[in-house]
Design an enzyme around this catalytic site. Structure first.
Site, PDB file in Angstrom:
ATOM      1  N   TYR A 219       9.666  -1.409  -0.058  1.00 16.83           N
ATOM      2  CA  TYR A 219      10.917  -0.748  -0.434  1.00 16.83           C
ATOM      3  C   TYR A 219      11.781  -0.457   0.801  1.00 16.83           C
ATOM      4  O   TYR A 219      12.831  -1.023   0.999  1.00 16.83           O
ATOM      5  CB  TYR A 219      10.633   0.573  -1.160  1.00 16.83           C
ATOM      6  CG  TYR A 219      10.374   0.456  -2.651  1.00 16.83           C
ATOM      7  CD1 TYR A 219       9.916  -0.727  -3.214  1.00 16.83           C
ATOM      8  CD2 TYR A 219      10.580   1.552  -3.499  1.00 16.83           C
ATOM      9  CE1 TYR A 219       9.669  -0.823  -4.582  1.00 16.83           C
ATOM     10  CE2 TYR A 219      10.340   1.459  -4.864  1.00 16.83           C
ATOM     11  CZ  TYR A 219       9.885   0.277  -5.408  1.00 16.83           C
ATOM     12  OH  TYR A 219       9.645   0.190  -6.744  1.00 16.83           O
TER      13      TYR A 219
ATOM     14  N   SER B 120       2.900   0.958   3.926  1.00 15.73           N
ATOM     15  CA  SER B 120       1.523   1.425   4.043  1.00 15.73           C
ATOM     16  C   SER B 120       0.546   0.297   3.731  1.00 15.73           C
ATOM     17  O   SER B 120       0.704  -0.404   2.729  1.00 15.73           O
ATOM     18  CB  SER B 120       1.264   2.588   3.082  1.00 15.73           C
ATOM     19  OG  SER B 120       2.031   3.691   3.466  1.00 15.73           O
TER      20      SER B 120
ATOM     21  N   GLU C  10       4.552   6.785 -10.128  1.00 20.01           N
ATOM     22  CA  GLU C  10       4.107   7.490  -8.938  1.00 20.01           C
ATOM     23  C   GLU C  10       3.942   8.984  -9.227  1.00 20.01           C
ATOM     24  O   GLU C  10       3.152   9.667  -8.600  1.00 20.01           O
ATOM     25  CB  GLU C  10       5.132   7.273  -7.814  1.00 20.01           C
ATOM     26  CG  GLU C  10       4.578   7.486  -6.429  1.00 20.01           C
ATOM     27  CD  GLU C  10       5.501   6.925  -5.356  1.00 20.01           C
ATOM     28  OE1 GLU C  10       6.694   6.713  -5.633  1.00 20.01           O
ATOM     29  OE2 GLU C  10       5.015   6.699  -4.244  1.00 20.01           O
TER      30      GLU C  10
END
Lengths: 401, 354
Positions: free
Chosen positions: A133, A168, A251
């Site tokens: 993102y 990540s 999320e």
């Protein structure tokens, strides 16, 4: 209202506990209580092996529909699974981005072909995912992504160019879901596409970013004529923002349950140390521990309340879900501060080795990022005020091109 | 009443500030992380030449004969650049203690002279800290045991290095044995000196915390002007302005109590506890808030090793726990305030005058 679990659910609890007791042993003993927030770089290989072990037992993706390899477990059973998992010291899940984000998004918005191609690897724990993102110029202003995707008619493939950042676990991942601009002349949230991109290819380069912890859990990812198949776009070109925002709903959903249990383990560790080193005698520390415990319960009950009221399986949550990120991130950051104050002067001393933070020290440092990633506290407050309360938005400034 | 510094004090601090800003940079600090001792003898020599090691050394021992209140602004500047060298410990903690021992033990006279000339370095241990900082570059160590203060040559102690969360800090567990030779002072005299040492050290640490805090705010204000999102500098957003404004308020108010504490340890040290603990708490709170709000305004960039912000954040976190953590200093405030004879009357703005 009924705030208890059914006998059937309690039997499920026994089954989970028994399985964990039988399997989280031997070679997996050393990963117990490891790999959580701030510790995600540790025991990567062993934790991946554990992910496959979980899959063998049928304990991955338990909330997914059975047709996609899940157990269609009820919310209650997912709660119970996460409780028992944390109690047993189950390690941080290497598959959580696939199970919690990529998978549910593909189930909700993906094609039949995409479901067949990507879901099994997530369910069986073999394929790991990362999230493409943020970009150097698109952090809080996420819609300002500059990465471009162009369809190459000759190759019959999408060709992607650009850079992602703060990705990540990109270095461990097999696939990345990428928001990229399909219409080169578009601005902001229009003209985006949502792509499923294989990481192991010449056009993708991953460079680790060293964090203040001295470790590298996140990365820069460079796309230089990276390719994905014509069918690896979720939805249509131009639908990217809708899909990306749908994903953010997941999320804030059931994926929060495991996180809270990790929090409970951390808080319990802080309490243990406070009792051991005498900090618990300090009335100020006692009050902060009580406050922390009370707020964790608030988080927990509020999640139960929200999930109870959730309709359908598309993971979308109601308005109260907007408050969650702000609350947990701020709570966790305070827990880090409490942990350091409980440890006192010892909090400054590292373990022997090359900048070896102990668990609470790395938790403290990691929590400095909690209020930043996934939407800063400031962005969260804007969302609560503007979308939740309907307060007027700031005047729009046309994005620079 | 005059709650200001003299022109001389301000000019001296300004010149030291210029010196430190030129000599100590994030780049030089990063280099020191990879060097063997983490300390620069060259920089130390320059600071000796400027008179910093001898500022509080009596003129009779070759120093400048100044006092704590003269040094507090310098200590702020040391914090502002995150100076790794132990100049604050040396000037504000070690030399005043040696000075108080001059009449008790002749060794302290020559030590004072040699610290002032830069020939010798002295590290100090204290019950407030588990570890001794900068023992590796010291020639001598002042160490405490109960009410006793001892002096040992480094050759006579065993050092075990411990790493700090702040890579600039060099900390050591010290194993040593006391004997009649090493003893400098004992009994109630020792108690008084140890208490005074803690207060001076806490003021020096508070001053560094304030300098660090101001530096972090300065860096962050700059960053919020440079970094753009939504087509404008992120500092345009009220949320970030308020973050920095809250820090500015904490910093300014910490300054007042810090300078008051420096005055008290200079002029009325026996009444220093309350003012010192107040200053350490206020400066620690300011620095912790500055660290928290600065990284928040920097966003993910502030969480990287490459970004200089963590040099200052980690020093702040470390110093907040050094020479008494916040729980210790709050406890001293409680004890003082709840005392039946607490001097908290309306006429007690500056506490006891005698």
């Amino acid at each position: 209202m009924k705030l208890s679990f059914s006998p059937e659910d309690e039997r499920f609890r026994e089954e989970v506990a028994q399985w964990l007791n039988d399997n989280l042993t031997g070679e997996f003993e050393k990963v117990r209580f490891r790999g959580g927030p701030g510790d995600e770089h540790m025991f990567q290989e062993e934790r991946h092996a554990w992910e496959k072990k979980l899959a063998e037992g049928g304990w991955t993706c338990i909330g997914w529909p059975t047709e996609f390899g899940g157990r269609a477990s009820s919310i209650e059973q997912q709660v119970i699974f996460n409780e028992e998992y944390a109690r047993a010291g189950g390690p941080g899940r290497v598959g959580h981005i696939g199970e919690g984000l990529a998978g549910p998004t593909i189930i909700a918005f993906g094609s039949q072909e995409q479901k067949e191609k990507y879901l099994p690897g997530i369910v069986n724990g073999t394929e790991l995912w990362c999230q493409g993102y943020s970009e150097p110029g698109a952090g809080s202003d996420l819609a300002n992504v500059k990465t471009k995707a162009r369809f190459d008619e000759e190759k019959g493939k999408w060709v992607i160019n650009g850079q992602k950042v703060w990705t990540s676990l990109a270095h461990e991942s097999d696939f990345c879901f990428v928001i990229a601009r399909t219409d080169p002349d578009s601005v902001a949230h229009k003209g985006l596409g949502f792509f499923l991109v294989k990481m192991d290819q010449p056009g993708v380069e991953v460079r680790p970013i060293e964090q203040i912890t001295g470790t590298s859990e996140f990365n820069e990812v460079f796309f230089d004529d990276a390719e994905c198949d014509a069918n690896d776009i979720v939805g249509e070109p131009g639908d990217g923002w809708k899909v990306a925002m749908g994903l953010l709903g997941f999320e804030r959903g059931v994926s929060t349950l495991g996180q809270q249990m990790q929090f409970q383990n951390e808080l319990n560790e802080v309490v243990r140390i406070a009792k051991e080193n005498g900090a618990a005698q300090d009335p100020v520390i006692r009050q902060r521990i009580a406050q922390s415990h009370a707020e964790l319960k608030i988080m927990r009950y509020n999640s139960m309340r929200m999930l109870s009221g959730q309709s359908g399986s598309d993971g979308s949550l109601q308005k109260e879900a907007l408050i969650y990120k702000l609350f947990w991130a701020t709570w966790h950051r305070s827990l880090g501060e409490l942990a350091m104050d409980v440890m006192g002067p010892e909090s400054q001393i590292l373990d022997p080795g090359q900048y070896e933070l102990n668990r609470l020290q790395s938790m403290y440092l990691f929590t400095r990022s909690d209020t930043i990633y996934g939407g800063t506290n400031q962005i969260q407050r804007n969302i609560i005020a503007e979308r939740g309360l309907g307060m007027p938005k700031e005047p729009k400034i046309t994005a620079k091109t | 009443m005059d709650f200001t510094f003299t022109e001389d004090q301000l000019l001296f601090a300004e010149s030291i500030k210029d010196f430190l800003q030129n000599e100590v940079t994030p780049e030089s600090i990063r280099e020191s992380w990879d060097s063997e001792t983490g300390r620069s003898q060259d920089l130390w020599n320059k600071m000796v030449e400027l008179g910093l090691t001898g500022m509080l050394v009596p003129e009779a021992q070759g120093g400048l004969g100044m006092r704590e209140i003269d040094f507090v602004l310098i200590a702020q500047e040391c914090g502002r650049v995150a100076l790794p060298e132990p100049i604050v410990d040396t000037a504000m903690v070690v030399t005043p203690l040696l000075k108080d021992l001059v009449d008790k033990d002749p060794r302290c006279v020559s030590l004072l002279e040699k610290v002032a000339t830069g020939e010798t370095k002295v590290a100090i241990g204290h019950a407030a800290n588990d570890l001794v900082s900068d023992a590796h570059i010291a020639d001598y160590l002042l160490l405490t045991q109960g009410h006793q203060i001892h002096l040992l040559a480094k050759a006579d102690v065993d050092l075990e290095a411990q790493q700090s969360v702040d890579p600039s800090r060099k900390l050591f567990a010290v194993k040593w044995e006391a004997n009649d030779e090493t003893l400098l002072i004992n009994g109630s005299d020792g108690v008084g000196l140890l208490a005074a040492t803690l207060n001076r050290a806490a003021v020096g640490t508070a001053a560094q915390l304030l300098g660090l805090s101001e530096k972090m705010v300065e860096m962050t204000v700059q960053y919020t002007q440079d970094r753009e999102q939504f087509g404008k500098p992120i500092g345009t957003n009220q949320a970030l302005k308020h973050h920095m404004a809250n820090c500015a308020v904490k910093n300014e108010f910490a300054k007042a109590v810090l300078h008051r504490a420096a005055y008290t340890v200079t002029e009325k040290p026996v009444h220093g506890d309350f003012a010192v603990s107040h200053a350490k708490l206020a400066a620690g709170e300011a620095a912790n808030l500055a660290a928290k709000n600065s990284i928040q305004c920097y966003g993910a960039m502030g969480y990287t090793w490459e970004c200089d912000l963590h040099i200052f954040m980690k020093r702040a976190w470390a110093l907040d726990k050094f020479w008494g953590h916040s729980g210790f200093h709050k406890y001293r405030l409680h004890q003082w305030l709840m005392n039946p004879n607490a001097k908290i009357g309306a006429e007690m703005t500056f506490g006891e005058q005698a």
